[in-house]
Write an enzyme that holds these catalytic residues in place. Structure first.
Site, short mmCIF file in Angstrom:
data_model
loop_
_atom_site.label_atom_id
_atom_site.label_comp_id
_atom_site.label_asym_id
_atom_site.label_seq_id
_atom_site.Cartn_x
_atom_site.Cartn_y
_atom_site.Cartn_z
N CYS A 193 -30.26 64.50 -18.11
CA CYS A 193 -31.32 64.21 -17.15
C CYS A 193 -32.65 64.08 -17.89
O CYS A 193 -32.73 64.29 -19.10
CB CYS A 193 -31.40 65.31 -16.11
SG CYS A 193 -32.01 66.89 -16.77
N ARG A 237 -38.55 55.98 -7.78
CA ARG A 237 -37.13 55.63 -7.89
C ARG A 237 -36.84 54.47 -6.94
O ARG A 237 -37.21 54.49 -5.77
CB ARG A 237 -36.27 56.84 -7.55
CG ARG A 237 -34.77 56.63 -7.79
CD ARG A 237 -34.00 57.89 -7.45
NE ARG A 237 -34.36 58.99 -8.33
CZ ARG A 237 -34.27 60.27 -8.00
NH1 ARG A 237 -33.86 60.62 -6.78
NH2 ARG A 237 -34.61 61.21 -8.86
N CYS A 257 -40.40 66.27 -15.45
CA CYS A 257 -39.77 66.93 -14.31
C CYS A 257 -40.36 68.31 -14.08
O CYS A 257 -40.36 69.16 -14.98
CB CYS A 257 -38.26 67.04 -14.53
SG CYS A 257 -37.42 67.88 -13.17
N LYS A 288 -30.52 66.60 0.91
CA LYS A 288 -30.14 65.28 0.42
C LYS A 288 -28.68 64.98 0.76
O LYS A 288 -27.86 65.88 0.95
CB LYS A 288 -30.36 65.21 -1.09
CG LYS A 288 -29.44 66.11 -1.88
CD LYS A 288 -29.70 66.01 -3.39
CE LYS A 288 -30.67 67.04 -3.87
NZ LYS A 288 -30.75 67.10 -5.36
N ARG A 297 -29.09 58.75 0.22
CA ARG A 297 -29.77 58.12 -0.91
C ARG A 297 -29.00 56.91 -1.43
O ARG A 297 -28.06 56.45 -0.78
CB ARG A 297 -29.99 59.16 -2.01
CG ARG A 297 -30.83 60.35 -1.53
CD ARG A 297 -31.22 61.25 -2.68
NE ARG A 297 -32.07 62.37 -2.25
CZ ARG A 297 -32.64 63.23 -3.10
NH1 ARG A 297 -32.43 63.11 -4.41
NH2 ARG A 297 -33.41 64.20 -2.65
N CYS A 326 -32.34 71.97 -15.83
CA CYS A 326 -32.37 73.00 -14.80
C CYS A 326 -31.02 72.99 -14.10
O CYS A 326 -30.21 72.09 -14.33
CB CYS A 326 -33.52 72.76 -13.81
SG CYS A 326 -33.16 71.46 -12.60
N LYS A 334 -25.49 62.17 -0.47
CA LYS A 334 -25.14 61.18 -1.48
C LYS A 334 -23.75 60.61 -1.20
O LYS A 334 -22.83 61.35 -0.87
CB LYS A 334 -25.18 61.79 -2.88
CG LYS A 334 -26.57 62.28 -3.29
CD LYS A 334 -26.58 62.89 -4.68
CE LYS A 334 -27.98 63.34 -5.08
NZ LYS A 334 -28.01 63.91 -6.45
N CYS A 340 -28.64 67.01 -12.11
CA CYS A 340 -28.80 65.56 -11.94
C CYS A 340 -27.84 64.76 -12.82
O CYS A 340 -27.45 63.66 -12.45
CB CYS A 340 -30.24 65.16 -12.26
SG CYS A 340 -31.43 65.76 -11.04
#
Length: 1423
Positions: free
Chosen positions: A1273, A918, A1279, A1052, A987, A1318, A1054, A1322
């Site tokens: 996603c 990414r 994935c 994470k 991120r 899942c 964001k 995302c």
């Protein structure tokens, strides 16, 4: 109602040891196949399924030595030729061919031709007859070893069939068997002998039913002077004075004629429905005539009559026939009833499967008006079915080439003739020189045509006028199926290859990879590609459009350019017409990646240029081959270059082995002393998420501390034989998907299940216990309750059936318990120690702490770990587990291709590891040169595609390990990096695209970059590992992380920057948000600050939930960077590092309280935030099409479904965007909804950009509002967290839902639909108006009620739905929305107002009132 076929199929399945079933032409499926598949092929017979057009006869020969081989096939025009050459060879074998005719089929010409090829031929007109004759012929053929053909009509049938046991009893009984001990001297092959055998078995059939099976049916008086013998679909039940009518059922052998005639018989009329019989007299007529001649005189006259449509036959028409037979010539063939004007077989072109358009459209696009398909189905109407055969096509091409040579000779003679007009010399000469050039030849041909039109009356030119259609040089193709590859000689392929003609053949192979081993193993396809390459002067390519579209284009273009024969083998695996593109994609991936269908090109023209003629295009095969060669050749190259190494390697190896053995012996002795009195315990686990693995390893460690000899490993690491040798085994397994075993436990489970099916008992000395983990609320419906901990429960029961003894009762760990599975585990583990007699042992040592992400970060030396060492390890395509946690900080995720995971496991090789990269590019902007580099990286290092993500950046998939470093270095050369694109850090910072407000966008974009750079990790590990920047010797300078510290963040982080009124970045879904506030002049004055948004959830764990951010207050632009930093630092110091599932900022805020959290932030800032200022958001979807900005420049937002930039049939988006980047002078903006804005287009370049958009169909916005508002996603196949399909499935689902929208007039209405594979979220599904979150393959959690502009969370409406339920729920809901919505009301608001779902007021109340409201409430979810 059952059909005749279903009853015949029952007899076939029970009676046969081999069943050869011929499929019908697509898109239909053979009715026999339906029956066999519906019954699960429960018999012991071998079932061989042949595609339409395959040679049934050769397969019948292959199985002629079986106890009984039955062929079942529906009639088709090719059947006669397929069987004719084979039937004589099986006449003395136990074989029955059952041919089903439709109820409208009346012409029996093709089948009567087969009559003389077998001892027995029976025609059944009614369902009763068909069932009894199937029984009769099956027994007759089995007992007497004589072949038979059974032709019957299929229609609805109300009969009472025998049970399978009754059928078997009849077939294996002695009833009807001929006693050969009586001295019968009848010749064994004579008609009378065969008829006797038939009668004997027929009498035994009579005992099963109320009425007997007769070889014929008689109507009329036995003393009638006229006897009519018919072979037709219906029986002629007509009562006519002086006429006896016999409808034959047994056509071979014929019933004895003297039994049919009476002394008064004067004439015999043989009526046959044989409309297309090739000769004047049919064999049946000749057989009757011959039998009459053997009778004593006087002989009755015998006439042949063609029987037309029998439905129109009446008594009067029979009388008219009798009168005509009395007056006409005895040698004339008579007819009765209307005959069809044209045989149906020559009128309708064959069906072309829709999936094959994938290739034919490419051909049409590449060659357009040059394309000529020599065996086009359109020729069938004029030329018959043979027009589609390769032999016919080759003949047509030979004729065309001969005519073209004749044309060239004619033009040469014209040029040499002095009388030829001088104005024609130049165009004719130019054509001769370029006639085989597709481009220049076309220009020259047009010049010739235009020139000769003025001389049409010239005597020398007139012969040329009739050949002008040959002037242009076409791209000639023959298209065929893989059926041609079974017999290269007779299929015409050999003749094309050997001809040297400049023609191309495209062979489509449609056999799915997953069923490749279910076809007849003896009916092996010839490798046309290898055959053609051995010829030496033939272009050969193997392609797959669903694997590499660009390779298909390259191969077809090369084949067209090659001067000689070309063979292109094209893979297109599908089961039926209804097979979805997703299934075709999966089958193609498995075939290509496993090497079953390698992609390659063989071009002899390159060899003549001194280049390598062979190009291997399969990345996976190429990578496996490279790794093998690297391992295979390393030592041999080393010892060749330095011979002294050889002896040193061997000798040092010996010393190393000796030392290893010595150490191992010491360890074994130590283990023996430690565990001499304790029973050994094997701990096996099945785990996908890691929880079961941790429990199993903890159990093994605790066993060792108690003195046990313990071993721990995955279930799939041991075989059934190894398992049987163990004394004590403890299994710990979680539940995957819909009650399935985890990936690393499935092989052992399959072996255990197979042993149980066989009735084996290998574990009589084994004692076991099972701890099963699951979520009792994961499948809330009562009918799905058995999925809870199903793998462990099944294992517990199955082991006992295999003879194992349970020494501790089944333990259950439920995610819904207070401590999750630990609650049940704490009850189960003490019972295990007690059963082993070691529960009283005191443990003095501290139990080793489980390794967590926090340990990995702390020990990583600021994100270094052993990544550098792992990258050069060529023994595996993976990195170590701890390193894969660290590579996320570098923007890299380790993945594997899950489509072929099971296949590779079955092959005994490691998963097909690859990596996702990414890019970090704050604000989502790149210039054209950077776009071209990203496009190039995808081709050179990835899988040829790239993804526009919901974080406004590029994402590459399929990057194998040895390409990781070069790929990241190329990204760095594009002035991007991947540092902090993932991991427990801040991120990629999002920024609204707002193309119309250039000045404001420049300000917020600059702010987003400033924040991103300010929060970037300071470690130099990224540059050392990927960019080869070396560490300072001796660690003289050490890394520091002034913001993050050595542990970085708990999870994470964001950030997003949004400019109202558009909420295209979903600002409330982020940990920190900045909502731009502008003044009256449109200038940026500051931001409203939000905090606490986040999407991730864990299924079944109500301690996890999505959350929208809260507005904290207002800050200036200059303060924004520090505000972001201080919020992040509060999270760093207060986030939950003990439980990653509860580590995000949203949980920190809810745990601390919003006021306390804000106070902490403001204390660190040293000032209070100002009150929030008013703002208005209206939508979170993109606005597509052209807009003009305030600076006069133009911007185009193009629709890239789910962000996947790739080339596919009819949508060459990747190529189109590449061509635009070559000429574009502005930039590209990526949106958080996964689309692309071609931004900053000047007036001067506008026409060219529009032309390119149109050429590559990037200007097509004719999509429904639902599709334009959707997002998904990646999910499968890359994935590792995916539980269900997402990117590959959502377009399919939308196609079905948008039909419902169109039916209700909502095609253009925007409804925000999102899907993830899942619960991690995302694609931000928890903000969608309607959303689906994957739980298992084909099963999703359904959510409703999200705010249209991302301001409100949706809520769980149904915990588990599949596609039929989704459509069933949405159909009335959408209809009601169309009828009852208020002005401007969006779908998410409507479902709340209409009482379908309650609104979600905060993340903490997300689970409250889930499952619907009132009459829409789902009891299972509510419980």
């Amino acid at each position: 109602m059952p059909s005749t076929i279903s009853h015949v199929a029952q007899v076939v399945a029970v009676s046969s040891t081999a069943v050869v079933n011929g499929e019908v032409q697509l898109p239909q499926v053979s009715p026999f196949s339906h029956i066999y598949n519906a019954n699960g092929r429960s018999s012991e017979a071998k079932f061989i399924s042949l595609p339409f057009g395959a040679d049934i006869g050769s397969t019948l020969l292959r199985y002629r030595n079986e106890s009984l081989t039955s062929v079942t096939v529906f009639s088709n025009p090719r059947l006669q030729t397929q069987l004719l050459h084979s039937l004589p060879e099986v006449s003395d074998s136990s074989a029955v061919v059952h041919i089903a005719l439709s109820d409208t089929d009346q012409d029996l010409s093709n089948f009567l031709l087969l009559r003389s090829s077998v001892p027995f031929f029976v025609l059944s007109r009614t369902p009763d007859d068909a069932y009894r004759n199937a029984l009769l012929l099956s027994k007759l053929s089995r007992v007497e070893k004589k072949a038979a053909i059974h032709v019957f009509y299929d229609k609805d049938a109300e009969i009472s069939p025998l049970t399978d046991d009754e059928v078997r009893s009849f077939l294996w009984s002695d009833a009807g068997k001929v006693d050969r001990s009586d001295g019968n001297t009848t010749k064994p092959h004579s008609a009378s002998h065969l008829y006797g055998l038939y009668q004997s078995i027929a009498s035994s059939v009579q005992s099963l039913f109320d009425s007997p099976s007769h070889p014929l049916s008689r109507t009329g008086n036995d003393t009638s002077p006229t006897l009519i013998i018919t072979v037709a679909r219906p029986m002629l039940n007509l009562d006519i004075d002086g006429v006896t009518i016999i409808d034959l059922s047994l056509l071979s052998p014929l019933p004895p004629l003297h039994n049919l005639l009476s002394p008064s018989t004067e004439r015999i009329l043989v009526l046959e429905q044989a409309w297309n019989w090739p000769t004047k007299w049919s064999p049946l007529y000749l057989d009757v005539l011959g039998a009459v001649q053997q009778l004593s005189a006087p002989h009755p006259s015998v006439r042949s009559v063609t029987l037309g449509t029998s439905d129109a036959i009446t008594a009067d028409s029979i009388r008219a026939l009798l009168e005509e037979s009395s007056t006409s010539s005895p040698s004339a063939r008579l007819s009765i009833g209307p005959l069809p004007q044209e045989s149906p077989s020559n009128s309708n072109p064959p069906f072309i499967p829709k999936h094959e358009a994938s290739y034919t459209k490419i051909l049409d696009r590449l060659f357009s008006d040059r394309l000529e398909i020599a065996n086009s189905p359109s020729l069938v109407s004029s030329e018959g079915y043979t027009a589609t055969s390769p032999e016919y096509a080759l003949g047509r091409l030979r004729k065309q080439f001969a005519q073209r040579e004749e044309l060239a000779s004619l033009i040469e003679s014209l040029l040499q003739d002095y009388d030829t007009p001088t104005d024609l010399h130049k165009p004719l000469s130019r054509w001769l020189a370029s006639r085989n050039d597709p481009i220049q030849g076309k220009i020259a041909a047009n010049e010739v045509i235009n020139s000769i039109n003025g001389f049409s009356a010239h005597p020398l030119i007139q012969p040329l006028l009739s050949l002008t259609s040959l002037l242009r040089f076409p791209s000639r193709w023959i298209i065929g199926s893989d059926a041609w590859s079974y017999d290269i000689g007779s299929s015409g392929i050999h003749h094309l290859i050997a001809s040297g003609l400049n023609a191309n053949i495209l062979i489509l192979d449609t056999t799915p990879y997953s069923v490749r081993n279910t076809v007849d193993p003896h009916r092996r396809k010839k490798d046309i590609g290898l055959y053609a390459m051995n010829h030496g002067d033939v272009y050969v390519a193997s392609v797959a459009v669903y694997s590499s579209y660009s390779q298909v284009l390259q191969a077809l273009i090369e084949a067209d350019k090659f001067n000689g024969p070309s063979v292109v083998l094209a893979y297109l695996p599908y089961f039926t017409e209804d097979t979805s593109p997703l299934e075709i994609l999966k089958e193609t991936k498995m075939a290509v990646d496993a090497g079953y269908w390698p992609l390659y090109r063989w071009n002899p023209a390159k060899e003549r240029e001194g280049k390598d003629p062979f190009a291997l295009d399969s990345d996976s095969v190429k990578n496996d081959l490279q790794q093998f060669l690297d391992r295979q050749n390393h030592l041999s190259q080393l010892t060749t270059s330095k011979p002294q190494f050889a002896s040193e390697l061997v000798s040092s190896l010996g010393e190393t082995v000796k030392e290893a053995r010595k150490n191992r012996a010491k360890q074994a002795y130590s283990d023996l002393l430690t565990n001499i009195d304790a029973p050994p315990l094997l701990v096996l686990y099945g785990s996908d998420g890691g929880t079961a693995e941790k429990m199993a390893k903890r159990l093994a460690n605790r066993g060792k501390l108690r003195g046990l000899s313990t071993t721990v490993s995955t279930m799939d690491s041991v075989s059934l034989d190894d398992l049987a040798k163990e004394e004590y085994i403890a299994f710990v397994t979680s539940t995957a998907g819909q009650g399935e075993f985890p990936q690393n436990a499935r092989t052992l489970w399959k072996a255990i299940s197979a042993a149980a099916t066989r009735g084996d008992r290998p574990f009589t000395k084994t004692r076991f216990t099972v701890f099963a983990m699951g979520d009792s609320h994961y499948w809330p419906r009562p009918e799905d309750a058995h999925y809870y901990s199903k793998p462990g429960k099944d294992l517990n029961a199955k082991l006992e059936s295999l003879g194992a003894e349970r020494f501790v009762e089944l333990g259950l760990g439920d995610d819904q318990d207070a401590d999750g599975p630990e609650t049940g585990y704490k009850l189960w583990e003490p019972k295990l120690w007690k059963a082993l007699g070691i529960d009283n042992i005191e443990i003095k040592e501290a139990e080793p702490e489980l390794i967590t992400n926090e340990h990995i970060k702390a020990a990583s030396k600021y994100l270094r770990g052993t990544i550098a060492q792992g990258l050069v390890d060529n023994t595996t395509g993976a990195l170590s587990p701890s390193d894969t946690q660290l590579t996320k900080f570098h923007g890299v995720y380790q993945q594997d291709d899950r489509d072929i995971r099971d296949e590779r496991q079955a092959q005994g090789v490691e998963p097909a590891y690859a990596f996702m990269i990414r890019v970090r590019m704050s604000g989502g902007i790149c210039d054209p040169q950077q776009w071209l580099l990203m496009d190039q990286i995808a081709d050179e290092h990835g899988n040829g595609t790239f993804k526009i993500t919901t974080r406004q950046t590029f994402q590459f998939h399929g990057v194998i390990k040895r390409h990781l470093k070069p790929a990241i270095q190329d990204i760095n050369r594009a002035l991007f990096d991947t540092l902090a694109a993932c991991g427990d850090v801040n991120r990629n910072v999002l920024c609204s695209a707002i193309p119309t407000r250039s000045k404001l966008h420049a300000q917020v974009y600059h702010f987003a970059k400033v924040v991103s750079e300010h929060l970037i990790p300071q470690t130099t590990a990224y540059h050392e590992i990927w960019l080869d920047k070396k560490m300072v010797a001796g660690d003289a300078v050490k890394d520091v992380e002034p913001l993050y510290g050595e542990l970085y963040l708990p999870r994470k982080f964001k950030i997003a920057v949004v400019v109202p009124p558009s909420n295209d970045v979903d600002v409330f879904a982020n940990d920190v948000g900045f909502i731009a506030i502008v003044n009256e002049k449109g200038g940026l004055v500051g931001f409203n600050v939000t905090a606490g948004g986040g999407m991730g959830v864990t299924h079944g764990d109500k301690k996890t939930y999505p959350r929208t951010a809260d507005v904290l207050g207002f800050c200036t632009v200059e303060q924004g960077k520090d505000v972001a930093e201080k919020i992040m630092l509060v999270q760093r110091d207060n986030g939950n590092r003990a439980d990653r599932k509860n580590a995000r900022l949203k949980y920190t805020i809810d745990r601390m309280g919003l006021e306390n959290f804000q106070a902490e932030v403001e204390q660190r800032l040293g000032y209070r935030l100002q009150p929030a200022r008013p703002f208005n958001l209206t939508s979170n979807v993109d606005e597509f099409g052209w807009v003009t900005g305030e600076d006069g420049r133009h911007h185009y937002t193009t629709f890239i479904e789910n962000g996947r930039v790739q080339d596919e049939p009819e949508k060459n988006f990747k190529t189109g965007l590449r061509e635009i980047a070559k000429v574009h002078k502005g930039d590209f903006r990526l949106t958080a909804n996964q689309h692309v804005i071609i931004s900053g287009v000047s007036d001067k370049e506008l026409p060219e950009i529009k032309r390119l958009l149109a050429e590559y169909k990037l200007d097509n916005l004719n999509h429904s509002g639902l599709r334009l508002s959707s997002s998904a996603c990646v999910a499968f196949p890359t994935c590792g967290l995916a539980m269900a399909e997402s990117e590959r499935y959502l377009p399919v689902l939308i196609g079905k839902v948008e039909k419902i929208c169109e039916e209700n007039g909502l095609r253009n209405d925007s409804i925000v639909m999102r899907m993830t594979g899942c619960p991690n979220g995302c694609s931000r599904p928890y903000l969608g108006e309607v959303a689906f979150v994957g739980k298992a393959q084909g099963s999703y959690m359904m959510l409703l009620g999200g705010g249209y502009y991302g301001q409100r969370l949706n809520k769980i409406y149904r915990e588990s739905v599949a596609e039929p339920e989704i459509l069933e729920i949405l159909r009335p809901m959408i209809k009601r929305y169309a009828l009852e919505r208020e002005e401007g009301e969006h779908f998410g608001d409507f479902v709340i107002r209409a009482g379908y779902i309650a609104p979600t007021l905060s993340g903490l109340t997300w689970y409250d009132r889930m499952g619907g409201e009132g009459v829409h409430r789902d009891i299972a979810v509510a419980a």
